[in-house]
Scaffold this motif. Sequence first.
Motif, PDB file in Angstrom:
ATOM      1  N   LYS A 131      89.788  63.609  24.596  1.00  0.00           N
ATOM      2  CA  LYS A 131      88.787  63.599  25.959  1.00  0.00           C
ATOM      3  C   LYS A 131      89.622  63.296  27.143  1.00  0.00           C
ATOM      4  CE  LYS A 131      84.857  61.253  27.492  1.00  0.00           C
ATOM      5  NZ  LYS A 131      84.153  60.002  27.545  1.00  0.00           N
ATOM      6  N   PHE A 132      89.323  64.178  27.999  1.00  0.00           N
ATOM      7  CA  PHE A 132      90.175  63.850  29.382  1.00  0.00           C
ATOM      8  C   PHE A 132      88.853  63.928  30.471  1.00  0.00           C
ATOM      9  CE2 PHE A 132      93.047  66.278  27.013  1.00  0.00           C
ATOM     10  CZ  PHE A 132      94.174  65.759  26.943  1.00  0.00           C
ATOM     11  N   THR A 133      89.210  62.849  31.470  1.00  0.00           N
ATOM     12  CA  THR A 133      88.106  62.579  32.497  1.00  0.00           C
ATOM     13  C   THR A 133      88.683  62.868  33.768  1.00  0.00           C
ATOM     14  OG1 THR A 133      88.620  60.022  32.348  1.00  0.00           O
ATOM     15  CG2 THR A 133      86.767  60.993  30.924  1.00  0.00           C
ATOM     16  N   MET A 134      87.850  63.048  34.764  1.00  0.00           N
ATOM     17  CA  MET A 134      88.190  63.176  36.233  1.00  0.00           C
ATOM     18  C   MET A 134      87.016  62.645  37.091  1.00  0.00           C
ATOM     19  SD  MET A 134      89.645  66.756  37.767  1.00  0.00           S
ATOM     20  CE  MET A 134      91.246  66.611  36.880  1.00  0.00           C
ATOM     21  N   ASP A 135      87.302  61.993  37.947  1.00  0.00           N
ATOM     22  CA  ASP A 135      86.301  61.510  38.919  1.00  0.00           C
ATOM     23  C   ASP A 135      86.707  62.246  40.292  1.00  0.00           C
ATOM     24  OD1 ASP A 135      84.931  59.802  37.331  1.00  0.00           O
ATOM     25  OD2 ASP A 135      86.475  58.520  37.372  1.00  0.00           O
ATOM     26  N   LEU A 136      85.654  62.921  40.962  1.00  0.00           N
ATOM     27  CA  LEU A 136      85.592  63.187  42.195  1.00  0.00           C
ATOM     28  C   LEU A 136      84.762  62.844  43.122  1.00  0.00           C
ATOM     29  CD1 LEU A 136      85.993  66.067  40.081  1.00  0.00           C
ATOM     30  CD2 LEU A 136      87.323  66.501  42.009  1.00  0.00           C
ATOM     31  N   THR A 137      85.040  62.842  44.432  1.00  0.00           N
ATOM     32  CA  THR A 137      84.386  62.279  45.491  1.00  0.00           C
ATOM     33  C   THR A 137      84.108  63.377  46.561  1.00  0.00           C
ATOM     34  OG1 THR A 137      85.710  61.119  46.589  1.00  0.00           O
ATOM     35  CG2 THR A 137      84.197  59.983  45.280  1.00  0.00           C
ATOM     36  N   TRP A 138      83.334  63.777  47.361  1.00  0.00           N
ATOM     37  CA  TRP A 138      83.234  64.887  48.365  1.00  0.00           C
ATOM     38  C   TRP A 138      82.627  64.465  49.471  1.00  0.00           C
ATOM     39  CZ3 TRP A 138      86.132  69.126  48.388  1.00  0.00           C
ATOM     40  CH2 TRP A 138      85.839  70.101  49.381  1.00  0.00           C
ATOM     41  N   SER A 139      83.072  64.754  50.511  1.00  0.00           N
ATOM     42  CA  SER A 139      82.253  64.607  51.827  1.00  0.00           C
ATOM     43  C   SER A 139      82.014  65.836  52.415  1.00  0.00           C
ATOM     44  CB  SER A 139      83.087  63.660  52.807  1.00  0.00           C
ATOM     45  OG  SER A 139      84.309  64.470  53.338  1.00  0.00           O
ATOM     46  N   GLU A 140      80.776  65.835  53.221  1.00  0.00           N
ATOM     47  CA  GLU A 140      80.421  67.150  54.104  1.00  0.00           C
ATOM     48  C   GLU A 140      80.118  68.336  53.189  1.00  0.00           C
ATOM     49  OE1 GLU A 140      82.837  67.476  57.260  1.00  0.00           O
ATOM     50  OE2 GLU A 140      83.141  65.551  57.553  1.00  0.00           O
ATOM     51  N   GLY A 141      79.934  69.651  53.768  1.00  0.00           N
ATOM     52  CA  GLY A 141      79.767  70.603  52.883  1.00  0.00           C
ATOM     53  C   GLY A 141      80.996  71.463  52.724  1.00  0.00           C
ATOM     54  N   ARG A 142      80.814  72.787  52.774  1.00  0.00           N
ATOM     55  CA  ARG A 142      81.913  73.521  52.164  1.00  0.00           C
ATOM     56  C   ARG A 142      83.159  73.273  52.808  1.00  0.00           C
ATOM     57  NH1 ARG A 142      85.409  77.656  53.693  1.00  0.00           N
ATOM     58  NH2 ARG A 142      85.783  79.537  52.294  1.00  0.00           N
ATOM     59  N   ASN A 143      83.346  72.953  53.909  1.00  0.00           N
ATOM     60  CA  ASN A 143      84.666  72.522  54.564  1.00  0.00           C
ATOM     61  C   ASN A 143      85.059  71.021  54.432  1.00  0.00           C
ATOM     62  OD1 ASN A 143      85.944  75.197  55.077  1.00  0.00           O
ATOM     63  ND2 ASN A 143      84.616  75.447  56.701  1.00  0.00           N
ATOM     64  N   GLY A 144      84.277  70.357  53.623  1.00  0.00           N
ATOM     65  CA  GLY A 144      84.711  68.896  53.431  1.00  0.00           C
ATOM     66  C   GLY A 144      85.912  68.829  52.793  1.00  0.00           C
ATOM     67  N   ILE A 145      86.281  67.507  52.621  1.00  0.00           N
ATOM     68  CA  ILE A 145      87.345  66.924  51.733  1.00  0.00           C
ATOM     69  C   ILE A 145      86.988  66.190  50.763  1.00  0.00           C
ATOM     70  CG2 ILE A 145      89.695  65.842  52.079  1.00  0.00           C
ATOM     71  CD1 ILE A 145      89.463  66.630  54.967  1.00  0.00           C
ATOM     72  N   GLY A 146      87.543  66.086  49.435  1.00  0.00           N
ATOM     73  CA  GLY A 146      87.190  65.358  48.464  1.00  0.00           C
ATOM     74  C   GLY A 146      88.635  64.397  47.889  1.00  0.00           C
ATOM     75  N   ASN A 147      88.248  63.585  47.161  1.00  0.00           N
ATOM     76  CA  ASN A 147      89.471  62.998  46.395  1.00  0.00           C
ATOM     77  C   ASN A 147      89.205  63.277  44.742  1.00  0.00           C
ATOM     78  OD1 ASN A 147      90.808  61.373  48.401  1.00  0.00           O
ATOM     79  ND2 ASN A 147      88.515  60.775  48.776  1.00  0.00           N
ATOM     80  N   LEU A 148      90.295  63.415  44.013  1.00  0.00           N
ATOM     81  CA  LEU A 148      90.198  63.620  42.734  1.00  0.00           C
ATOM     82  C   LEU A 148      90.858  62.377  42.323  1.00  0.00           C
ATOM     83  CD1 LEU A 148      90.946  66.916  41.026  1.00  0.00           C
ATOM     84  CD2 LEU A 148      92.274  64.782  40.542  1.00  0.00           C
ATOM     85  N   MET A 149      90.265  61.915  41.066  1.00  0.00           N
ATOM     86  CA  MET A 149      91.182  61.034  40.489  1.00  0.00           C
ATOM     87  C   MET A 149      91.105  60.958  39.082  1.00  0.00           C
ATOM     88  SD  MET A 149      89.349  58.268  43.248  1.00  0.00           S
ATOM     89  CE  MET A 149      88.097  59.832  42.778  1.00  0.00           C
ATOM     90  N   ALA A 150      92.215  61.105  38.497  1.00  0.00           N
ATOM     91  CA  ALA A 150      92.390  61.216  37.017  1.00  0.00           C
ATOM     92  C   ALA A 150      93.455  60.299  36.389  1.00  0.00           C
ATOM     93  CB  ALA A 150      92.577  62.595  36.514  1.00  0.00           C
ATOM     94  N   HIS A 151      93.615  60.150  35.222  1.00  0.00           N
ATOM     95  CA  HIS A 151      94.635  59.008  34.604  1.00  0.00           C
ATOM     96  C   HIS A 151      95.976  58.948  35.400  1.00  0.00           C
ATOM     97  CE1 HIS A 151      96.289  56.309  31.829  1.00  0.00           C
ATOM     98  NE2 HIS A 151      97.164  57.114  31.757  1.00  0.00           N
ATOM     99  N   ASN A 152      96.480  60.242  35.460  1.00  0.00           N
ATOM    100  CA  ASN A 152      97.912  60.648  35.904  1.00  0.00           C
ATOM    101  C   ASN A 152      97.924  61.501  37.211  1.00  0.00           C
ATOM    102  OD1 ASN A 152      99.475  58.836  34.206  1.00  0.00           O
ATOM    103  ND2 ASN A 152      98.913  60.325  32.657  1.00  0.00           N
ATOM    104  N   LEU A 153      96.669  61.384  38.045  1.00  0.00           N
ATOM    105  CA  LEU A 153      96.765  62.220  38.988  1.00  0.00           C
ATOM    106  C   LEU A 153      95.556  61.937  39.926  1.00  0.00           C
ATOM    107  CD1 LEU A 153      97.236  65.147  40.242  1.00  0.00           C
ATOM    108  CD2 LEU A 153      95.407  66.170  38.970  1.00  0.00           C
ATOM    109  N   GLN A 154      95.985  61.729  41.320  1.00  0.00           N
ATOM    110  CA  GLN A 154      95.287  61.346  42.322  1.00  0.00           C
ATOM    111  C   GLN A 154      95.667  62.171  43.628  1.00  0.00           C
ATOM    112  OE1 GLN A 154      96.736  58.189  40.789  1.00  0.00           O
ATOM    113  NE2 GLN A 154      95.384  58.340  39.380  1.00  0.00           N
ATOM    114  N   THR A 155      94.747  63.045  44.203  1.00  0.00           N
ATOM    115  CA  THR A 155      95.091  63.570  45.342  1.00  0.00           C
ATOM    116  C   THR A 155      93.810  63.983  46.053  1.00  0.00           C
ATOM    117  OG1 THR A 155      96.110  65.845  45.841  1.00  0.00           O
ATOM    118  CG2 THR A 155      95.039  65.888  43.985  1.00  0.00           C
ATOM    119  N   LYS A 156      94.004  64.474  47.241  1.00  0.00           N
ATOM    120  CA  LYS A 156      92.841  65.082  47.883  1.00  0.00           C
ATOM    121  C   LYS A 156      92.655  66.441  47.698  1.00  0.00           C
ATOM    122  CE  LYS A 156      93.212  62.031  52.071  1.00  0.00           C
ATOM    123  NZ  LYS A 156      92.010  61.258  51.254  1.00  0.00           N
TER     124      LYS A 156
END
Length: 149
Positions: free
Chosen positions: A5-30
Amino acid sequence: MTQHKFTMDLTWSEGRNGIGNLMAHNLQTKISIPREMNGPGIGTNPDEMLLGAAATCYVITFATLLENSAIAVVDLSLQSEGFVNVINGSFTYEKIVHKPRIVVEELSERLERRITRLAQKAEQTCMISKALKGNVAIEYTIQLIKANL
């Protein structure tokens, strides 16, 4: 059967042209939509991530097959390209092209045929390639080089 099992958490701001954050065990990026698709182009995007999944799976599978075949590889690198088309306003991931570069100690026609078969087998057996089969074409072109030792 073993299941991973692999998990990933994401957050997102605004609409289509928003920016999000991706967080997984060995990966964090916008994340955002790439500039090429009229987005902000901040961080990575689904197109790069799909290409990254396909490329990393392919190179790891290929390296394993070369090792299991006792082929003395001096260096293995990979450049991959993803092609996305816009058809009737809809984005479609059309194909991925892997370009492995393999440097070996000795190079013969027989070894070249073996490595070519392993490159094909890597594409056929990589789990990401199998997941994309029928939806995204996957191609490869090999560059074989004899090392100057």
